[in-house]
Write a protein that holds these residues in place. Sequence first.
Motif, PDB file in Angstrom:
ATOM      1  N   MET A   1       0.850  -1.222   0.000  1.00  0.00           N
ATOM      2  CA  MET A   1       0.000   0.000   0.000  1.00  0.00           C
ATOM      3  C   MET A   1       0.875   1.257   0.000  1.00  0.00           C
ATOM      4  O   MET A   1       0.801   2.086  -0.901  1.00  0.00           O
ATOM      5  CB  MET A   1      -0.890  -0.021   1.247  1.00  0.00           C
TER       6      MET A   1
ATOM      7  N   ARG B   1      -8.777  -8.253   3.721  1.00  0.00           N
ATOM      8  CA  ARG B   1      -8.710  -6.853   4.145  1.00  0.00           C
ATOM      9  C   ARG B   1      -7.979  -6.022   3.096  1.00  0.00           C
ATOM     10  O   ARG B   1      -6.901  -6.392   2.648  1.00  0.00           O
ATOM     11  CB  ARG B   1      -7.964  -6.793   5.480  1.00  0.00           C
TER      12      ARG B   1
ATOM     13  N   ILE C   1       4.178  -0.308   4.473  1.00  0.00           N
ATOM     14  CA  ILE C   1       2.915  -0.801   5.061  1.00  0.00           C
ATOM     15  C   ILE C   1       2.144  -1.566   3.983  1.00  0.00           C
ATOM     16  O   ILE C   1       1.618  -0.968   3.053  1.00  0.00           O
ATOM     17  CB  ILE C   1       2.081   0.368   5.636  1.00  0.00           C
TER      18      ILE C   1
ATOM     19  N   LYS D   1      -7.746  -2.507   3.423  1.00  0.00           N
ATOM     20  CA  LYS D   1      -7.391  -1.181   3.948  1.00  0.00           C
ATOM     21  C   LYS D   1      -6.237  -1.271   4.924  1.00  0.00           C
ATOM     22  O   LYS D   1      -6.059  -2.283   5.601  1.00  0.00           O
ATOM     23  CB  LYS D   1      -8.608  -0.541   4.607  1.00  0.00           C
ATOM     24  N   SER D   2      -5.494  -0.187   4.972  1.00  0.00           N
ATOM     25  CA  SER D   2      -4.322  -0.160   5.843  1.00  0.00           C
ATOM     26  C   SER D   2      -4.367   1.088   6.717  1.00  0.00           C
ATOM     27  O   SER D   2      -5.083   2.043   6.418  1.00  0.00           O
ATOM     28  CB  SER D   2      -3.040  -0.122   5.007  1.00  0.00           C
TER      29      SER D   2
ATOM     30  N   ASP E   1      -0.376  -4.601  13.460  1.00  0.00           N
ATOM     31  CA  ASP E   1       0.511  -5.670  12.999  1.00  0.00           C
ATOM     32  C   ASP E   1       1.965  -5.401  13.366  1.00  0.00           C
ATOM     33  O   ASP E   1       2.689  -6.303  13.749  1.00  0.00           O
ATOM     34  CB  ASP E   1       0.362  -5.827  11.481  1.00  0.00           C
TER      35      ASP E   1
ATOM     36  N   VAL F   1     -10.350   0.520   9.066  1.00  0.00           N
ATOM     37  CA  VAL F   1      -9.264  -0.320   8.542  1.00  0.00           C
ATOM     38  C   VAL F   1      -9.717  -1.785   8.391  1.00  0.00           C
ATOM     39  O   VAL F   1      -8.897  -2.690   8.319  1.00  0.00           O
ATOM     40  CB  VAL F   1      -7.975  -0.205   9.402  1.00  0.00           C
TER      41      VAL F   1
ATOM     42  N   PHE G   1      -6.076   4.058   2.866  1.00  0.00           N
ATOM     43  CA  PHE G   1      -4.977   4.100   3.828  1.00  0.00           C
ATOM     44  C   PHE G   1      -5.213   5.296   4.740  1.00  0.00           C
ATOM     45  O   PHE G   1      -5.297   6.436   4.293  1.00  0.00           O
ATOM     46  CB  PHE G   1      -3.640   4.255   3.083  1.00  0.00           C
TER      47      PHE G   1
ATOM     48  N   VAL H   1      -0.808  -3.927   2.137  1.00  0.00           N
ATOM     49  CA  VAL H   1      -2.279  -3.882   2.086  1.00  0.00           C
ATOM     50  C   VAL H   1      -2.839  -4.720   3.235  1.00  0.00           C
ATOM     51  O   VAL H   1      -2.350  -5.826   3.504  1.00  0.00           O
ATOM     52  CB  VAL H   1      -2.778  -4.441   0.727  1.00  0.00           C
TER      53      VAL H   1
ATOM     54  N   GLU I   1      -2.703  -4.155   6.430  1.00  0.00           N
ATOM     55  CA  GLU I   1      -2.004  -4.076   7.723  1.00  0.00           C
ATOM     56  C   GLU I   1      -2.181  -2.706   8.381  1.00  0.00           C
ATOM     57  O   GLU I   1      -2.284  -1.688   7.705  1.00  0.00           O
ATOM     58  CB  GLU I   1      -0.501  -4.352   7.537  1.00  0.00           C
ATOM     59  N   THR I   2      -2.188  -2.728   9.709  1.00  0.00           N
ATOM     60  CA  THR I   2      -2.219  -1.486  10.476  1.00  0.00           C
ATOM     61  C   THR I   2      -0.949  -1.419  11.312  1.00  0.00           C
ATOM     62  O   THR I   2      -0.629  -2.363  12.025  1.00  0.00           O
ATOM     63  CB  THR I   2      -3.460  -1.447  11.388  1.00  0.00           C
ATOM     64  N   HIS I   3      -0.238  -0.315  11.169  1.00  0.00           N
ATOM     65  CA  HIS I   3       1.003  -0.149  11.914  1.00  0.00           C
ATOM     66  C   HIS I   3       0.866   0.971  12.936  1.00  0.00           C
ATOM     67  O   HIS I   3      -0.007   1.836  12.809  1.00  0.00           O
ATOM     68  CB  HIS I   3       2.162   0.166  10.959  1.00  0.00           C
TER      69      HIS I   3
END
Lengths: 369, 243
Positions: B1, B186, B24, B188-189, B206, B177, B151, B26, B28-30
């Motif tokens: 992403m 999923r 980051i 969205k990030s 993540d 997300v 994103f 696709v 994943e959320t950081h």
Amino acid sequence: MRNHIDGFEGLSPEDAERLEQSGIALSSENRCGSFFQTDQDIRHTSCSYEGIEMLPTAEALKKYDWLKDYYWNLVDKDKDEYTRYVAAQEPRGFTIIAKKGSKNIFPLQTCLFMATDDIQTVHNIIIAEEGAELHLITGCVSSHSVGQGSHYGITELYVGKDALISTTMIHTWGENVTVVPRSSARVEENGTFLSNYISMKPVKRVQMYPEARLTGENAIARFSSVILAPKGSELDLGQRAILEAKGSSAELLSRVITRGGTVISRSHIIGMAEETRGHIECNGLILEDGIIHAIPEIEGRLTNTSLSHEASVGKIAQDEIEYLMARGLSEEEATATIIRGFLDVKIQGLPESLQRQIDAAIDAAEDGF
Amino acid sequence: MLNVENLHVEVDGKEVIHGVNLRIPVGETHVLMGPNGSGKTTLLRSIMGFSNYTVTEGQITFRGRDVTNLPLHQRARYGMGLMFQRPPTISGLKLGKLLDVMSGGNPTKAHEYAEMMNMNSFLDRDLNANFSGGEIKRSEVLQLMVQQPDFVMLDEPESGVDLENIVLIGKAIAQLVEKERHIVNRKKSGLIITHTGFILDYLEADTGHMLCNGEIRCHGNPREILKVIKERGYQECIECAII
């Protein structure tokens, strides 16, 4: 079925559009009465509402002897060359008398139209008797074909006890037209005076400083102005409230945009009685180099008055534009959205139909942003 | 992403981001952590493309496209969104009006979201004028729900929010997300700045990144990094050699 109003016939499509932009309905729908003056000729006067009488001022002065006490009473005949000029003419313009307890749901409309390059004069008297509620919209318009001309207007407003007068004036003049209104209001006990002024079109010069004297306890005055000054326009505008009676209050609000024109935006509140309150909001946006000179004045004359003001002049803050851009709006869309918001003045106590008219007049100028 | 490579950013002629790398994928959320003034907000605003943040070196690739020099609104239109920590007040512009402008032909959806975020009574209010901490966050999340970015970057979503609101906001962000979807589906990030980690009670992240003095010092399990900070403070991170 639209009921056409006599006197408006023969208007060119361009002029009809200019009238409509000034809030004038060409049919009697949603209006309880109409007055139409072209140059110095009164073309039409009608009022269908029983409790309200509207007639040309010359006729009103003949019909009601008592009216002479209201004529040149709040505005001084010798105030300046313009008042003297108007005083020297046969009276034109309209007189409205809202009888005790009357209330118009649909506003009255008055249209002052300049069709030729000349001087137009009016002398209006507006009276709301005790407990009456009167809403008026005035479109001041010059024909698209008018090269140059002048409009001198006297307006004297009397808001009785527990009464309300709202006047909404939308100017659509030409770029060589000079406009000099002289207006004054007197507001009695628990009375409310709402004065709204919208000018979004080019005009050569406007000079005015309407005032409201709050002579009755708990009287209220609210002035609201929304102004766009294109290049070449010179507007010297003021609004003054004199808090003469206990508990009276005033709010003076102006939103001014210049696109190269000059605006002097004056506001003045005088607190001279117990428990009076007043607030001035005076905001200017300079979109193209021009002048906005904001002069808010608050004058307290005793301890128990509370007056305040806020004023700002400048460009749109970059962080506001970028905030909206982060939501996907282009820079132009973000700017226009912020400007429209800046001009979005909601007037407390104004009927929805008149608020819509004000919104429409501002929306119509959006291209001019 | 999103792929940030060797990013250097100047603000007012002074470099504040020094060669940041961040990827980051696709879905994943950081989480982005770091002491005050370490450059977290600057990094987010640089990715979004604000005018005061000049990229002097490096590249930002978003969904396979180099966006390093694209204007802010283009990045938003490609699917980037940002929740502001301290958004400006815009006098006269009503929240509802902005939502209408943003949602183009479909304001009904916007009103549904407003109800979800308990913001119905704010639609006629000037944008952010006298909003409380929680109201600002709810308004920000509401705008992002209408925007539906692929994103989303969140700058301290839990700061200044009471316990009741944090549940509402946390759940809404989880939806933004697509946390309710299986990781495989999923699309969205997200990238979230947090000091406290409270937001992680509502959505699992993540990966965590530690930013100190404009440099990313380490990557790892976000809860583990937060635990270390809680126990030993940031000093160890500041002194830590770049990995």
